[in-house]
Design an enzyme around this catalytic site. Sequence first.
Site, mmCIF file in Angstrom:
data_model
loop_
_atom_site.group_PDB
_atom_site.id
_atom_site.type_symbol
_atom_site.label_atom_id
_atom_site.label_comp_id
_atom_site.label_asym_id
_atom_site.label_seq_id
_atom_site.Cartn_x
_atom_site.Cartn_y
_atom_site.Cartn_z
ATOM 1 N N HIS A 303 -9.238 3.339 4.731
ATOM 2 C CA HIS A 303 -9.080 2.997 3.302
ATOM 3 C C HIS A 303 -10.390 2.400 2.796
ATOM 4 O O HIS A 303 -11.065 1.670 3.509
ATOM 5 C CB HIS A 303 -7.945 1.978 3.102
ATOM 6 C CG HIS A 303 -7.438 1.963 1.703
ATOM 7 N ND1 HIS A 303 -8.055 1.241 0.709
ATOM 8 C CD2 HIS A 303 -6.404 2.599 1.120
ATOM 9 C CE1 HIS A 303 -7.413 1.428 -0.436
ATOM 10 N NE2 HIS A 303 -6.404 2.252 -0.210
ATOM 11 N N ASP A 360 -0.086 6.214 3.305
ATOM 12 C CA ASP A 360 0.366 7.595 3.516
ATOM 13 C C ASP A 360 0.808 7.875 4.938
ATOM 14 O O ASP A 360 1.356 8.935 5.211
ATOM 15 C CB ASP A 360 -0.771 8.559 3.121
ATOM 16 C CG ASP A 360 -1.054 8.461 1.630
ATOM 17 O OD1 ASP A 360 -2.194 8.130 1.263
ATOM 18 O OD2 ASP A 360 -0.112 8.668 0.850
#
Length: 426
Positions: A303, A360
Site C-alpha cells: 500500500h 483487497d
Amino acid sequence: MENAKLIFQGKEYEFPTFMGTENEMAIDVKKLRDLTGAITYDPGYGNTGACKSSITYIDGEEGILRYRGYPIEELAGELRFSAAAYLMLFGKIPTEKEFTDWSKALTQNSFIHSSQVSFLDHYPATAHPMNILGSMVSSMSSFYLHDSEDEAHVSLNIQRLVGQVKTIAAFSYRKSVGLPYIYPRADHSYSANFLRMMFASPAEEYVVPKVMEDALDTLLILHMDHEQNCSTSTVRMVCSSMANIYASVSAGINALWGKLHGGANEAVLNMLTMIHQDNDDYMKYVNLAKDKNSNFRLMGFGHRVYKNFDPRAKLLKEMVDRVLEEMGIHDPLLDIAKNLEEVALKDEFFIQRKLYPNIDFYSGILYRALGIPTEMFTVLFAIGRMPGWIAHWLEMRQDPDLRIQRPRQIYMGPPLRHYEPDGTLM
Ligand code: SDX
C-alpha cells in the site's frame, strides 16, 4: 510553525508551512516556480498534497483510518451502510428520523430511469460489470438535470447515485445470467435490497440471511473512503474543471477498475484460484513475487500509505472466519490466503518493503462467501466508495482554494527542430 528554507542555485528562499488537525505538516510551495523558476518532481504524487480535506484521516504508520473523526472500528458492524454513508456525506451521524427519511429517499431514488434500463439491455452478456457501471453512471447526466449550482439538483443526484449504483450493479449481474430484474423494496435495508436484487427468485419470497446483510454492511463501510487514492483524486480532477457530478464519478469508477487499485480484489481471487489449481503451492508464488524478472506481484499486498498494516484488512481477517463459520462454508482459498500472509510477514523481502495485506486481500473471500461472482468484486468496491467520491466532489465545490487541477511536467523530448516540406504528405 516556522517557514521552510530552501537554498537553490546559491539563493535562499522561504516557504510558509502549516499543520493539520493530526499534526501532519505541509510546506506550501504555491509560489515555488514564481520565486525559483523550478517545479517539484514527485511521480505518483507520493509526497504531494493536492488539497486540504475534512473527510477522512489515515495514519499509515499507526494503521489508523477515521471517517469524519470516527475510527472505522467504531462504525463497522455498528451502523447500517446507509447510516455511515450519511455521516460520510453530511459530516454527522444521522438521528433516527434523519436516518428514516434518508433511507426512504435512497430507496425512492434507487430505480434506474426506465429509458436507461434499455440502455443496459443492449450490452453483451459478456460485458464487464465495471464497464457497464462506469457507462451507466456517465449516461445518468443524459437522464437527470444536474446543475451543480442548484442545491435541489445536487441533493437529488446524490440520492440517485448512492441509490442506483447498487441497482445498476444487481441488474448487470441479473442480465449476465439471463434472469429478470428484481426491484428494491422500501422495507429492506440498503445491503438487504442489494442482495435480494442479486439473488431473489421471482418464483418465491427471498429472505436475506442477516449474517449476509451485516457482512455486506461492514464490507461497504470499510470501502467508503480513503483520502486522495487514485479514483478519488480522479473524481476531484474531473470536478475541478466544473464537470457535472455524474461525469466526475464515472471517471472515478473507471480509475478504480485498474488492478493496482480497486481491481485488485478480483485479481486476488484469480491469484488464489491459480495457486489452488497449482496444488496449493503458495511458496512458488511467494518466490515469484520476490523475483524482479517475474513481473508477478502478490495481489492484495502492499500500500502507498499503510506501512505497518491496513486496519481494514485486520478487521476483514477477523470477520472472515466468523462469517464463513456462521454460513457453514469452508473455502480452501482462505487457507491459501492465510498461508501467504503468514509466510510473507516473516520474509525479509516483504518486511523490508513494508508489504502487508491490504483491504483487497480478504475482501474477495467474503464477497465469494456472499455468492458474489468474482467479476463483480470491484463493482462492490465502487458501491462502498460511492459516498466517499461524492463527499469529495461536494467538498471540492466548496473549497475557497478551488482551481482547475493542472500539474506541470519537465520536457525531455527532442530540442527545437524544423520541418522541410517535400510535398509528399499533402
Ligand atoms: C487499493 O491508495 C489507496 O488508498 C488505495 C486503496 C483505497 O482504499 O482506495 O487502499 C485501495 O488500491 C489497495 C491496493 C490494491 N492493489 C494491490 O493489492 C496490487 C498489488 N500492490 C501493488 O502493486 C502496490 O503495492 C501498490 C500499487 C498498492 C502500491 O504501489 P507503490 O506505493 O507505488 O509501491 P511500488 O510499486 O513502488 O513498490 C515498492 C516496492 C517495489 O519493489 P522495489 O522496486 O523497491 O524492489 O515494493 C514492491 C515493488 O516491486 N512491491 C511488491 C508488491 N507491491 C509492491 N512486490 C510484490 N508484491 C506486491 N504486491
